[in-house]
Scaffold this motif. Sequence first.
Motif, PDB file in Angstrom:
ATOM      1  N   LEU A   1      -7.106   0.762   3.364  1.00 56.04           N
ATOM      2  CA  LEU A   1      -6.889   0.666   1.920  1.00 56.04           C
ATOM      3  C   LEU A   1      -8.087   1.225   1.148  1.00 56.04           C
ATOM      4  O   LEU A   1      -7.935   2.026   0.220  1.00 56.04           O
ATOM      5  CB  LEU A   1      -6.644  -0.788   1.529  1.00 56.04           C
TER       6      LEU A   1
ATOM      7  N   ALA B   1      -1.881  -4.984  -2.350  1.00 58.10           N
ATOM      8  CA  ALA B   1      -2.214  -4.810  -0.931  1.00 58.10           C
ATOM      9  C   ALA B   1      -3.541  -5.477  -0.605  1.00 58.10           C
ATOM     10  O   ALA B   1      -3.678  -6.155   0.429  1.00 58.10           O
ATOM     11  CB  ALA B   1      -2.260  -3.329  -0.589  1.00 58.10           C
TER      12      ALA B   1
ATOM     13  N   MET C   1       0.837  -1.207   0.000  1.00 55.26           N
ATOM     14  CA  MET C   1       0.000   0.000   0.000  1.00 55.26           C
ATOM     15  C   MET C   1       0.869   1.254   0.000  1.00 55.26           C
ATOM     16  O   MET C   1       0.594   2.217  -0.729  1.00 55.26           O
ATOM     17  CB  MET C   1      -0.922  -0.036   1.221  1.00 55.26           C
TER      18      MET C   1
ATOM     19  N   PHE D   1      -1.973  -0.973  -4.812  1.00 59.74           N
ATOM     20  CA  PHE D   1      -3.208  -1.189  -4.060  1.00 59.74           C
ATOM     21  C   PHE D   1      -3.831  -2.561  -4.314  1.00 59.74           C
ATOM     22  O   PHE D   1      -4.381  -3.179  -3.392  1.00 59.74           O
ATOM     23  CB  PHE D   1      -4.208  -0.076  -4.369  1.00 59.74           C
ATOM     24  N   GLU D   2      -3.759  -3.037  -5.533  1.00 63.14           N
ATOM     25  CA  GLU D   2      -4.331  -4.356  -5.825  1.00 63.14           C
ATOM     26  C   GLU D   2      -3.559  -5.449  -5.092  1.00 63.14           C
ATOM     27  O   GLU D   2      -4.148  -6.382  -4.540  1.00 63.14           O
ATOM     28  CB  GLU D   2      -4.324  -4.615  -7.333  1.00 63.14           C
TER      29      GLU D   2
ATOM     30  N   VAL E   1      -8.385   4.554  -1.449  1.00 65.78           N
ATOM     31  CA  VAL E   1      -8.823   4.520  -2.851  1.00 65.78           C
ATOM     32  C   VAL E   1     -10.230   5.099  -3.003  1.00 65.78           C
ATOM     33  O   VAL E   1     -10.920   4.839  -3.986  1.00 65.78           O
ATOM     34  CB  VAL E   1      -8.749   3.085  -3.434  1.00 65.78           C
TER      35      VAL E   1
END
Length: 219
Positions: free
Chosen positions: A43, A19, A11, A16-17, A47
């Motif tokens: 998270l 994470a 992260m 992000f994916e 986003v």
Amino acid sequence: MDLNQRGIEAMQNGNFEEAATFFSEAIEANPNDAVGYINFGNLLSAVNEPEKALKFYEKALEYDAEAATAYYGAGNIYYNQENFNEAKNMYEKALKKGLDQGDLHYMLAMSLVAIDQSRLALPYFGRAVELNEEDCDARFQLGLCLAQLDFVDEAMVQFQTVVELDEDHADGYYNLGVAYAFKEDATKAKEMLERALTIQPDHLLAGHALTIINENNIQ
């Protein structure tokens, strides 16, 4: 490194994916552990999925009612939604559960200011600055709060420190200028306002204040 830590690292690197995958695996491995839900909530908040994030914070609190960071995360969601009363409630719960971080005190204070409770905000701004003396935002807001409560001398100390920490802090110079004008020191007031305008030529408030002083030929 455990799954949660790997997710946090991903992260922090903007992955992000990746994470999300780590946090999902952490929750699957330990479904009764609040930490995974809190991290997934953080998270989702990052986003811009606030409603989903809230559900994860709520789930975390089902498993651990003492999870201070879940209250803090929820408080940030409510604050960003301008639901300042609920944000205040969440921040206060985080504080009661033992979280003693500068950001928490700062955000609680900001929530109190937003609901016109500046006097109650004052000690929290003070604590935020105490925990991080170089936090310009917290120190500047402390100065504004002091000024609003008519503690002008104390406010000036904070604004002076702000401009020492950040020489390009136009609002710091502007507020120093206003304070000097209040204390009838027009020379220093003009000096501070001109400094604000040098840094930010379109600073309307500083320009207006300087015009008033000049038009009235205040010395």
